[in-house]
Scaffold this motif. Structure first.
Motif, PDB file in Angstrom:
ATOM      1  N   PHE A 391       0.841  -1.187   0.000  1.00  0.00           N
ATOM      2  CA  PHE A 391       0.000   0.000   0.000  1.00  0.00           C
ATOM      3  C   PHE A 391       0.885   1.249   0.000  1.00  0.00           C
ATOM      4  CE2 PHE A 391      -3.096  -3.059   1.369  1.00  0.00           C
ATOM      5  CZ  PHE A 391      -4.315  -2.552   0.917  1.00  0.00           C
ATOM      6  N   SER A 392       0.512   2.221  -0.808  1.00  0.00           N
ATOM      7  CA  SER A 392       1.259   3.476  -0.835  1.00  0.00           C
ATOM      8  C   SER A 392       0.991   4.258   0.442  1.00  0.00           C
ATOM      9  CB  SER A 392       0.846   4.312  -2.040  1.00  0.00           C
ATOM     10  OG  SER A 392      -0.524   4.661  -1.962  1.00  0.00           O
ATOM     11  N   GLU A 393       1.890   5.162   0.766  1.00  0.00           N
ATOM     12  CA  GLU A 393       1.773   5.923   2.012  1.00  0.00           C
ATOM     13  C   GLU A 393       0.507   6.771   2.025  1.00  0.00           C
ATOM     14  OE1 GLU A 393       4.336   9.157   4.688  1.00  0.00           O
ATOM     15  OE2 GLU A 393       5.193   8.259   2.873  1.00  0.00           O
ATOM     16  N   GLU A 394       0.176   7.366   0.877  1.00  0.00           N
ATOM     17  CA  GLU A 394      -1.011   8.228   0.848  1.00  0.00           C
ATOM     18  C   GLU A 394      -2.304   7.433   0.973  1.00  0.00           C
ATOM     19  OE1 GLU A 394      -1.661   8.552  -3.987  1.00  0.00           O
ATOM     20  OE2 GLU A 394      -1.253  10.339  -2.807  1.00  0.00           O
ATOM     21  N   ALA A 395      -2.266   6.134   0.702  1.00  0.00           N
ATOM     22  CA  ALA A 395      -3.477   5.323   0.802  1.00  0.00           C
ATOM     23  C   ALA A 395      -3.727   4.826   2.216  1.00  0.00           C
ATOM     24  CB  ALA A 395      -3.390   4.133  -0.147  1.00  0.00           C
ATOM     25  N   LEU A 396      -2.761   4.983   3.111  1.00  0.00           N
ATOM     26  CA  LEU A 396      -2.898   4.451   4.458  1.00  0.00           C
ATOM     27  C   LEU A 396      -3.623   5.436   5.357  1.00  0.00           C
ATOM     28  CD1 LEU A 396       0.657   2.918   4.938  1.00  0.00           C
ATOM     29  CD2 LEU A 396      -1.468   1.716   4.395  1.00  0.00           C
ATOM     30  N   PRO A 397      -4.497   4.972   6.236  1.00  0.00           N
ATOM     31  CA  PRO A 397      -5.197   5.872   7.169  1.00  0.00           C
ATOM     32  C   PRO A 397      -4.242   6.352   8.250  1.00  0.00           C
ATOM     33  CG  PRO A 397      -5.752   3.595   7.637  1.00  0.00           C
ATOM     34  CD  PRO A 397      -4.923   3.566   6.389  1.00  0.00           C
ATOM     35  N   LYS A 398      -4.419   7.596   8.643  1.00  0.00           N
ATOM     36  CA  LYS A 398      -3.591   8.168   9.705  1.00  0.00           C
ATOM     37  C   LYS A 398      -4.267   7.967  11.050  1.00  0.00           C
ATOM     38  CE  LYS A 398      -0.781   9.603   6.555  1.00  0.00           C
ATOM     39  NZ  LYS A 398      -1.525   9.069   5.388  1.00  0.00           N
ATOM     40  N   GLY A 399      -3.472   7.928  12.081  1.00  0.00           N
ATOM     41  CA  GLY A 399      -4.006   7.682  13.412  1.00  0.00           C
ATOM     42  C   GLY A 399      -3.879   6.217  13.785  1.00  0.00           C
ATOM     43  N   LYS A 400      -4.663   5.824  14.787  1.00  0.00           N
ATOM     44  CA  LYS A 400      -4.573   4.468  15.316  1.00  0.00           C
ATOM     45  C   LYS A 400      -5.930   3.788  15.208  1.00  0.00           C
ATOM     46  CE  LYS A 400      -3.065   1.869  19.402  1.00  0.00           C
ATOM     47  NZ  LYS A 400      -2.512   1.975  20.782  1.00  0.00           N
ATOM     48  N   GLY A 401      -5.930   2.526  14.806  1.00  0.00           N
ATOM     49  CA  GLY A 401      -7.174   1.785  14.698  1.00  0.00           C
ATOM     50  C   GLY A 401      -6.935   0.349  14.308  1.00  0.00           C
ATOM     51  N   GLU A 402      -8.012  -0.449  14.362  1.00  0.00           N
ATOM     52  CA  GLU A 402      -7.956  -1.856  13.986  1.00  0.00           C
ATOM     53  C   GLU A 402      -8.498  -2.028  12.577  1.00  0.00           C
ATOM     54  OE1 GLU A 402      -7.986  -5.129  17.432  1.00  0.00           O
ATOM     55  OE2 GLU A 402      -9.936  -4.213  17.052  1.00  0.00           O
ATOM     56  N   TYR A 403      -7.811  -2.853  11.796  1.00  0.00           N
ATOM     57  CA  TYR A 403      -8.175  -3.020  10.389  1.00  0.00           C
ATOM     58  C   TYR A 403      -8.101  -4.499  10.007  1.00  0.00           C
ATOM     59  CZ  TYR A 403      -7.806   2.027  10.017  1.00  0.00           C
ATOM     60  OH  TYR A 403      -8.004   3.378  10.190  1.00  0.00           O
ATOM     61  N   ILE A 404      -8.724  -4.792   8.853  1.00  0.00           N
ATOM     62  CA  ILE A 404      -8.740  -6.136   8.282  1.00  0.00           C
ATOM     63  C   ILE A 404      -8.420  -6.018   6.800  1.00  0.00           C
ATOM     64  CG2 ILE A 404     -10.244  -8.083   7.662  1.00  0.00           C
ATOM     65  CD1 ILE A 404     -11.786  -7.577  10.232  1.00  0.00           C
ATOM     66  N   LEU A 405      -7.667  -6.970   6.279  1.00  0.00           N
ATOM     67  CA  LEU A 405      -7.411  -7.033   4.849  1.00  0.00           C
ATOM     68  C   LEU A 405      -8.271  -8.128   4.232  1.00  0.00           C
ATOM     69  CD1 LEU A 405      -3.527  -6.705   4.803  1.00  0.00           C
ATOM     70  CD2 LEU A 405      -5.132  -5.066   3.819  1.00  0.00           C
ATOM     71  N   GLY A 406      -8.814  -7.841   3.050  1.00  0.00           N
ATOM     72  CA  GLY A 406      -9.628  -8.825   2.354  1.00  0.00           C
ATOM     73  C   GLY A 406      -9.286  -8.873   0.882  1.00  0.00           C
ATOM     74  N   TYR A 407      -9.178 -10.078   0.334  1.00  0.00           N
ATOM     75  CA  TYR A 407      -8.914 -10.277  -1.092  1.00  0.00           C
ATOM     76  C   TYR A 407     -10.255 -10.425  -1.798  1.00  0.00           C
ATOM     77  CZ  TYR A 407      -6.863 -12.162  -5.411  1.00  0.00           C
ATOM     78  OH  TYR A 407      -6.489 -12.364  -6.722  1.00  0.00           O
ATOM     79  N   TYR A 408     -10.576  -9.478  -2.690  1.00  0.00           N
ATOM     80  CA  TYR A 408     -11.859  -9.504  -3.406  1.00  0.00           C
ATOM     81  C   TYR A 408     -11.669 -10.154  -4.768  1.00  0.00           C
ATOM     82  CZ  TYR A 408     -16.358  -8.055  -5.287  1.00  0.00           C
ATOM     83  OH  TYR A 408     -17.617  -8.047  -5.840  1.00  0.00           O
ATOM     84  N   SER A 409     -12.438 -11.223  -5.001  1.00  0.00           N
ATOM     85  CA  SER A 409     -12.388 -11.938  -6.276  1.00  0.00           C
ATOM     86  C   SER A 409     -13.478 -11.398  -7.192  1.00  0.00           C
ATOM     87  CB  SER A 409     -12.582 -13.434  -6.051  1.00  0.00           C
ATOM     88  OG  SER A 409     -12.816 -14.099  -7.280  1.00  0.00           O
ATOM     89  N   SER A 410     -13.086 -10.819  -8.313  1.00  0.00           N
ATOM     90  CA  SER A 410     -14.064 -10.320  -9.276  1.00  0.00           C
ATOM     91  C   SER A 410     -14.786 -11.458  -9.980  1.00  0.00           C
ATOM     92  CB  SER A 410     -13.369  -9.425 -10.307  1.00  0.00           C
ATOM     93  OG  SER A 410     -12.848  -8.273  -9.695  1.00  0.00           O
TER      94      SER A 410
END
Length: 617
Positions: A391-410
């Protein structure tokens, strides 16, 4: 699996539906999936037009209530006032495949969708399951019509693939909705006496659906729990009192939930195996109505099922590996591995989601899963493993939080792999920085942009297709010289993969400057008639738009030149007007001698006093 049916009678959603969804019953009985069938959702013309652009209020309500419990909208389908929504816990998403929807109109001989059925079918752990929400014809004497309409729905709804092409071909079918079956023969006074005396069993044998289950071949194999709750129709709205109007309709169990297990030995399962006896078992844990909801003349009905599947895959189609915490942008590396036989597409992508996201398109940012290594592996028919993206730096959210990654199949229009929640802790931008460095991308802020639920077969987020779904103003592209450039927050929390977000546009937000002498000129009473009727070539004043690569001139005669680009970036708030209408209104205002203010996307068109010197254009 929790199943809910409710004829809402065109009412607005209530404030709380927690008890209806059985969300406060403790951890031991928490559901893994929830199917919600609604009937008679307000579908007047003006309401349907609004719902076509924005998500309807009922769907918004259920997503808002369920997302804190980690339920994600898997699929939804609507046919006028009949809606079906299917939710599942996020960690089950990779095991839900082959998702399809269908709908069948039966109103007015099949031309109107006020009656009929909508369905969502999917593979759960390799077993085919179908949810069917129906609204059948009303009135006591229409029992045969209900039978014919249900048979029509079963016949008309067909799905792709050789496995479970018809509704009854599925391993498990849930059939529910406002089925409109009534109580025959008995007088209304005896029916109410039986209800008040809690001797409901004396009404069961006269229930039309109970009679039909033993006489109609089309209902063979369908099961239903005991009706130990009072009839759910018809009530005076706002009360728990049965119909007191002049019609005095007889109470009836119109709202029902049934299920059917496919008999053994009939066809292949989704995994290609022939099912055997004991492969699938279903037990009903709860079957009840909810008298506390009084906004409709129907009471909602809910059922909770325990479904025992014969097997479950050990691994998802795509496995994603990520660090426990991202403290620096260079740590935003995602590694993933695809299972053998997984059908990969060049439009697949990996989304970054906040914990509590509502549906697969509700991501904070994304990165395309394209990889030259993957292409070479596919061409050489090798195992696709050890791939990675960043992920590029500008695409990352700033601050602190919990996240999940998901692979989307078209290919399957579903999430094929997810991670466990992990932390992102990145410093916020400093206060007082430039607009492109503002701290608007805080992970604690929610994007209030309009939610658009894409069609189940959408191959989004390809840039071209996503534009068609999300654009609120198809004619914006016709305005020459207008550039809508997102701020840093818009780029960081983009909900739509677009060419701009993939390439990145350098430079600041365009600024429009008015010379001081022109501000004074605009404060004058009016213009000369010749100047008001003149062409753009005859105008001597131009506004300068600063961009990287040199200034560009935009004619001030264009009303859009006075618009603030930062406001125009809020597409859902744009006022849609034909060019001829906008230019005509502007010419009329200049002919009358009144200078126009800037066209605000949120204010009504028209003219007012000229802006003060030094104010924003």
């Amino acid at each position: 699996i929790t199943v809910v049916t409710w004829n809402v009678g065109t009412a607005m959603p209530p404030n709380d539906v927690t008890s209806l969804l059985h969300l406060n019953t403790g951890e031991t009985s928490d559901s893994d999936m929830i199917a919600i069938g609604l009937q008679e959702v307000n579908s007047k013309i003006n309401k349907r037009l609004k719902d076509a652009l924005f998500t309807d209020q009922w769907s918004e309500l259920f997503m808002d209530v369920l997302s804190p419990f980690h339920f994600i909208l898997v699929s939804t389908v609507r046919m006028q006032g009949v809606i079906l929504l299917v939710f599942a816990k996020y960690y089950h998403l990779p095991f839900l495949q082959d998702i399809e929807t269908d709908c069948t109109r039966t109103g007015l001989g099949g031309y109107w969708g006020n009656k009929g059925g909508v369905s969502v079918r999917l593979s759960i752990f390799g077993h085919m399951v179908c949810f069917l929400n129906c609204h059948l014809p009303a009135h006591l004497e229409k029992a045969e019509q209900r039978k014919e309409d249900f048979a029509t729905i079963l016949h008309m709804q067909q799905f792709e693939g050789r496995v479970a092409s018809g509704i009854l071909d599925h391993d498990l079918v849930f059939w529910f909705g406002d089925l409109n079956f009534r109580i025959e023969s008995l007088d209304i006074r005896f029916v109410k006496y039986a209800i008040d005396s809690n001797i409901l069993s004396q009404l069961w044998e006269k229930d039309q659906l109970n009679i039909a289950k033993s006489t109609w071949p089309v209902l063979s194999g369908f099961q239903e729990g005991p009706l130990n709750f009072p009839p759910t129709f018809k009530f005076d709205v706002g009360t728990n009192q049965y119909d007191s109007s002049a019609k005095k309709r007889k109470p009836a169990w119109t709202d029902r939930i049934l299920w059917k297990i496919k008999p053994p030995g009939g066809g292949l399962s989704a995994a290609g195996r022939r099912p055997s006896r004991g492969v699938l078992s279903v037990s009903q844990l709860c079957y009840c109505s909810h008298m506390e909801y009084t906004i409709s003349d129907h009471k909602p009905v809910a059922a909770v099922f325990a479904v025992q599947f014969a097997s479950r895959p050990d691994k998802p189609p795509v496995e994603i590996y990520v660090a426990d915490e991202w403290n620096r942008p260079e740590q935003a590396v995602v590694r993933y591995k695809m299972a053998a036989g997984f059908h990969r597409s060049s439009w697949d992508w990996i989304g970054l989601y906040r914990v509590g996201f509502r549906h697969p398109k509700d991501y904070v940012s994304y990165v395309w899963a394209r990889s030259d290594d993957a292409e070479r592996c596919l061409e050489n028919q090798l195992s696709v493993s050890g791939l990675q993206v960043m992920f590029s730096e500008e695409a990352l959210p700033k601050g602190k939080g919990e996240y999940i990654l998901g692979y989307y199949s078209s290919t399957s229009s579903s999430i094929a792999g997810v991670t466990e929640p992990f932390q992102i802790s990145l410093p916020r931008s400093e206060e007082g920085s430039s607009p492109t460095d503002s701290s608007g991308s805080s992970s604690e802020e929610e994007d209030d942009s309009t939610l658009v639920l894409l069609a189940p077969k959408s191959r989004s987020p390809s840039p071209g297709k996503m534009k068609r779904h999300r654009s609120r103003s198809p004619s914006l592209a016709k305005f020459q010289g207008l550039i809508l450039r997102p701020s840093s927050r818009d780029r960081a929390t983009s909900r739509s993969p677009s060419p701009q977000s993939r390439r990145g546009l350098p430079g600041d937000i365009p600024a429009i400057h008015l010379p001081q002498e022109e501000l004074g000129r605009r404060g004058a009473r009016g213009k000369e008639p010749g100047q008001a009727a003149g062409s753009q070539e005859g105008s001597s004043f131009y506004q300068t738009v600063r961009e990287q690569g040199g200034p560009r001139h935009v004619s001030a005669d264009n009303p859009l030149a006075r618009a603030d680009p930062r406001n125009l970036g809020l597409l859902p708030a744009l006022r849609l007007e034909m060019i001829d209408q906008a230019m005509g209104r502007w010419r009329e205002s200049t002919d009358q001698g009144y200078p126009c203010r800037r066209m605000s996307p949120t204010s009504p068109p028209g003219c007012s006093a000229a802006p003060k010197e030094g104010s924003s254009p």
